[in-house]
Motif scaffolding. Sequence first.
Motif, PDB file in Angstrom:
ATOM      1  N   VAL A  78       1.046  -1.038  -0.028  1.00  0.00           N
ATOM      2  CA  VAL A  78      -0.096   0.011   0.015  1.00  0.00           C
ATOM      3  C   VAL A  78       1.043   1.296   0.008  1.00  0.00           C
ATOM      4  CG1 VAL A  78      -2.086  -1.128   1.073  1.00  0.00           C
ATOM      5  CG2 VAL A  78      -0.099   0.046   2.581  1.00  0.00           C
ATOM      6  N   SER A  79       0.530   2.322  -0.218  1.00  0.00           N
ATOM      7  CA  SER A  79       1.165   3.629   0.422  1.00  0.00           C
ATOM      8  C   SER A  79       2.088   3.704   1.312  1.00  0.00           C
ATOM      9  CB  SER A  79       0.095   4.842   0.088  1.00  0.00           C
ATOM     10  OG  SER A  79      -0.568   4.831  -1.061  1.00  0.00           O
ATOM     11  N   ALA A  80       3.001   4.346   0.929  1.00  0.00           N
ATOM     12  CA  ALA A  80       3.895   4.636   2.319  1.00  0.00           C
ATOM     13  C   ALA A  80       3.240   5.164   3.421  1.00  0.00           C
ATOM     14  CB  ALA A  80       5.223   5.690   1.896  1.00  0.00           C
ATOM     15  N   GLN A  81       2.193   5.849   2.901  1.00  0.00           N
ATOM     16  CA  GLN A  81       1.349   6.561   4.202  1.00  0.00           C
ATOM     17  C   GLN A  81      -0.087   6.385   3.617  1.00  0.00           C
ATOM     18  OE1 GLN A  81       1.630   8.141   7.397  1.00  0.00           O
ATOM     19  NE2 GLN A  81      -0.270   7.388   7.017  1.00  0.00           N
ATOM     20  N   PRO A  82      -0.787   5.085   4.301  1.00  0.00           N
ATOM     21  CA  PRO A  82      -1.846   4.746   3.946  1.00  0.00           C
ATOM     22  C   PRO A  82      -3.081   5.952   4.402  1.00  0.00           C
ATOM     23  CG  PRO A  82      -0.783   3.044   4.866  1.00  0.00           C
ATOM     24  CD  PRO A  82       0.125   4.334   5.036  1.00  0.00           C
ATOM     25  N   MET A  83      -4.001   5.998   3.640  1.00  0.00           N
ATOM     26  CA  MET A  83      -5.165   6.835   3.845  1.00  0.00           C
ATOM     27  C   MET A  83      -6.424   6.105   3.955  1.00  0.00           C
ATOM     28  SD  MET A  83      -4.098  10.098   3.884  1.00  0.00           S
ATOM     29  CE  MET A  83      -5.035  11.253   3.405  1.00  0.00           C
ATOM     30  N   GLY A  84      -7.087   6.377   4.915  1.00  0.00           N
ATOM     31  CA  GLY A  84      -8.272   5.480   5.140  1.00  0.00           C
ATOM     32  C   GLY A  84      -8.258   4.075   5.795  1.00  0.00           C
ATOM     33  N   ASP A  85      -9.552   3.753   6.347  1.00  0.00           N
ATOM     34  CA  ASP A  85      -9.346   2.311   6.990  1.00  0.00           C
ATOM     35  C   ASP A  85      -9.102   1.275   5.908  1.00  0.00           C
ATOM     36  OD1 ASP A  85      -9.970   2.572   9.805  1.00  0.00           O
ATOM     37  OD2 ASP A  85     -11.992   3.050   9.262  1.00  0.00           O
ATOM     38  N   VAL A  86      -9.565   1.374   4.914  1.00  0.00           N
ATOM     39  CA  VAL A  86      -9.480   0.202   3.845  1.00  0.00           C
ATOM     40  C   VAL A  86      -7.996   0.066   3.416  1.00  0.00           C
ATOM     41  CG1 VAL A  86      -9.889  -0.535   1.437  1.00  0.00           C
ATOM     42  CG2 VAL A  86     -12.021   0.535   2.766  1.00  0.00           C
ATOM     43  N   GLU A  87      -7.607   1.144   3.234  1.00  0.00           N
ATOM     44  CA  GLU A  87      -6.049   0.929   2.756  1.00  0.00           C
ATOM     45  C   GLU A  87      -5.144   0.685   3.762  1.00  0.00           C
ATOM     46  OE1 GLU A  87      -2.465   3.168   0.241  1.00  0.00           O
ATOM     47  OE2 GLU A  87      -3.844   4.643   0.931  1.00  0.00           O
ATOM     48  N   THR A  88      -5.327   1.153   5.030  1.00  0.00           N
ATOM     49  CA  THR A  88      -4.589   0.861   5.985  1.00  0.00           C
ATOM     50  C   THR A  88      -4.871  -0.674   6.649  1.00  0.00           C
ATOM     51  OG1 THR A  88      -4.806   3.150   6.850  1.00  0.00           O
ATOM     52  CG2 THR A  88      -4.084   1.429   8.598  1.00  0.00           C
ATOM     53  N   TYR A  89      -6.094  -1.037   6.839  1.00  0.00           N
ATOM     54  CA  TYR A  89      -6.348  -2.441   6.890  1.00  0.00           C
ATOM     55  C   TYR A  89      -5.569  -3.380   6.187  1.00  0.00           C
ATOM     56  CZ  TYR A  89      -8.511  -6.905   7.273  1.00  0.00           C
ATOM     57  OH  TYR A  89      -8.558  -8.334   7.523  1.00  0.00           O
ATOM     58  N   THR A  90      -5.749  -3.111   4.669  1.00  0.00           N
ATOM     59  CA  THR A  90      -5.238  -3.984   3.739  1.00  0.00           C
ATOM     60  C   THR A  90      -3.571  -4.250   3.916  1.00  0.00           C
ATOM     61  OG1 THR A  90      -6.839  -3.409   1.956  1.00  0.00           O
ATOM     62  CG2 THR A  90      -4.885  -4.087   1.254  1.00  0.00           C
ATOM     63  N   GLY A  91      -2.987  -2.781   4.292  1.00  0.00           N
ATOM     64  CA  GLY A  91      -1.670  -2.916   4.589  1.00  0.00           C
ATOM     65  C   GLY A  91      -1.177  -3.905   5.663  1.00  0.00           C
ATOM     66  N   ALA A  92      -1.815  -3.799   6.743  1.00  0.00           N
ATOM     67  CA  ALA A  92      -1.847  -4.841   7.784  1.00  0.00           C
ATOM     68  C   ALA A  92      -1.988  -6.228   7.449  1.00  0.00           C
ATOM     69  CB  ALA A  92      -2.637  -4.341   9.035  1.00  0.00           C
ATOM     70  N   TYR A  93      -3.071  -6.412   6.704  1.00  0.00           N
ATOM     71  CA  TYR A  93      -3.309  -7.908   6.180  1.00  0.00           C
ATOM     72  C   TYR A  93      -1.947  -8.386   5.516  1.00  0.00           C
ATOM     73  CZ  TYR A  93      -5.279 -11.963   4.233  1.00  0.00           C
ATOM     74  OH  TYR A  93      -5.252 -13.351   3.771  1.00  0.00           O
ATOM     75  N   ASN A  94      -1.781  -7.396   4.495  1.00  0.00           N
ATOM     76  CA  ASN A  94      -0.704  -7.807   3.595  1.00  0.00           C
ATOM     77  C   ASN A  94       0.713  -8.024   4.230  1.00  0.00           C
ATOM     78  OD1 ASN A  94      -2.493  -7.435   1.288  1.00  0.00           O
ATOM     79  ND2 ASN A  94      -1.390  -5.501   0.795  1.00  0.00           N
ATOM     80  N   ARG A  95       1.021  -7.439   5.194  1.00  0.00           N
ATOM     81  CA  ARG A  95       2.175  -7.575   5.925  1.00  0.00           C
ATOM     82  C   ARG A  95       2.196  -9.039   6.868  1.00  0.00           C
ATOM     83  NH1 ARG A  95       5.731  -3.468   6.754  1.00  0.00           N
ATOM     84  NH2 ARG A  95       5.044  -1.290   6.257  1.00  0.00           N
ATOM     85  N   ALA A  96       0.963  -9.311   7.410  1.00  0.00           N
ATOM     86  CA  ALA A  96       0.664 -10.686   7.917  1.00  0.00           C
ATOM     87  C   ALA A  96       0.873 -11.523   7.200  1.00  0.00           C
ATOM     88  CB  ALA A  96      -0.485 -10.387   8.837  1.00  0.00           C
ATOM     89  N   PHE A  97       0.133 -11.616   5.879  1.00  0.00           N
ATOM     90  CA  PHE A  97       0.142 -12.651   4.793  1.00  0.00           C
ATOM     91  C   PHE A  97       1.515 -12.952   4.299  1.00  0.00           C
ATOM     92  CE2 PHE A  97      -0.872 -14.317   0.564  1.00  0.00           C
ATOM     93  CZ  PHE A  97      -1.545 -15.477   1.091  1.00  0.00           C
ATOM     94  N   ALA A  98       2.177 -11.865   4.040  1.00  0.00           N
ATOM     95  CA  ALA A  98       3.678 -11.833   3.376  1.00  0.00           C
ATOM     96  C   ALA A  98       4.767 -12.560   4.454  1.00  0.00           C
ATOM     97  CB  ALA A  98       3.971 -10.572   3.086  1.00  0.00           C
ATOM     98  N   SER A  99       4.329 -12.102   5.767  1.00  0.00           N
ATOM     99  CA  SER A  99       5.031 -12.778   6.825  1.00  0.00           C
ATOM    100  C   SER A  99       4.977 -14.465   6.689  1.00  0.00           C
ATOM    101  CB  SER A  99       4.940 -12.285   8.041  1.00  0.00           C
ATOM    102  OG  SER A  99       5.308 -10.928   7.960  1.00  0.00           O
ATOM    103  N   LYS A 100       3.486 -14.639   6.635  1.00  0.00           N
ATOM    104  CA  LYS A 100       3.214 -16.374   6.698  1.00  0.00           C
ATOM    105  C   LYS A 100       4.024 -16.843   5.452  1.00  0.00           C
ATOM    106  CE  LYS A 100      -0.586 -19.142   7.312  1.00  0.00           C
ATOM    107  NZ  LYS A 100      -2.236 -19.466   7.591  1.00  0.00           N
TER     108      LYS A 100
END
Length: 189
Positions: A54-76
């Motif tokens: 996602v963007s270096a500075q996520p804007m809004g719930d959807v982009e921020t949640y997506t960034g958190a999910y992507n980090r967890a999924f990529a770690s897995k």
Amino acid sequence: MAFPKRRNLQEQKRQKLVIVGSKNPVKIKSSENAFSNIFDDSFIVQGLNVDSKVSAQPMGDVETYTGAYNRAFASKNAFPEADFWVGIEGGVDHVGEQMVAFAWMVILNNENTIGKAKTASFFLPEAINKMVSEGMELGEADDKLFRQRNSKENGGAVGILTNGVISRADYYQQALSLALIPFLKKEFY
């Protein structure tokens, strides 16, 4: 006949491995604190650099949640032998003309359970709003306005604005603890 020494129950338990999708020491420490406070198990918590996509500075719930999910999924995907994977992503959003800051937490395990939670939000000063709205990342804007250095790996905006009463690690830890509810109360999730 000599009997073998009994092992302490803690020694008999296997340490569980938690991978945090970031090398940021605040994210690692808050994850370590949340897991150790919620569970009786022993944990090894390690950070791993992964892309949030996602963007270096996520804007809004959807982009921020997506960034958190992507980090967890990529770690897995990068470290599948772990027991848990954590994604933490800080974001901002506009409320009228003002800007709020918050973060999303996503925790995955190897049983396809997902835990999610969001921190409390707080309003940012107008000068930060202006810099972030013009494309600067929140941490960089904090450093510039408050004459800090690498504040996002220390107290962050929340720590600076509360004079350290709420540290960034404490701020994240509460939401991480809430994201752990589905793992703590498996029978309901």
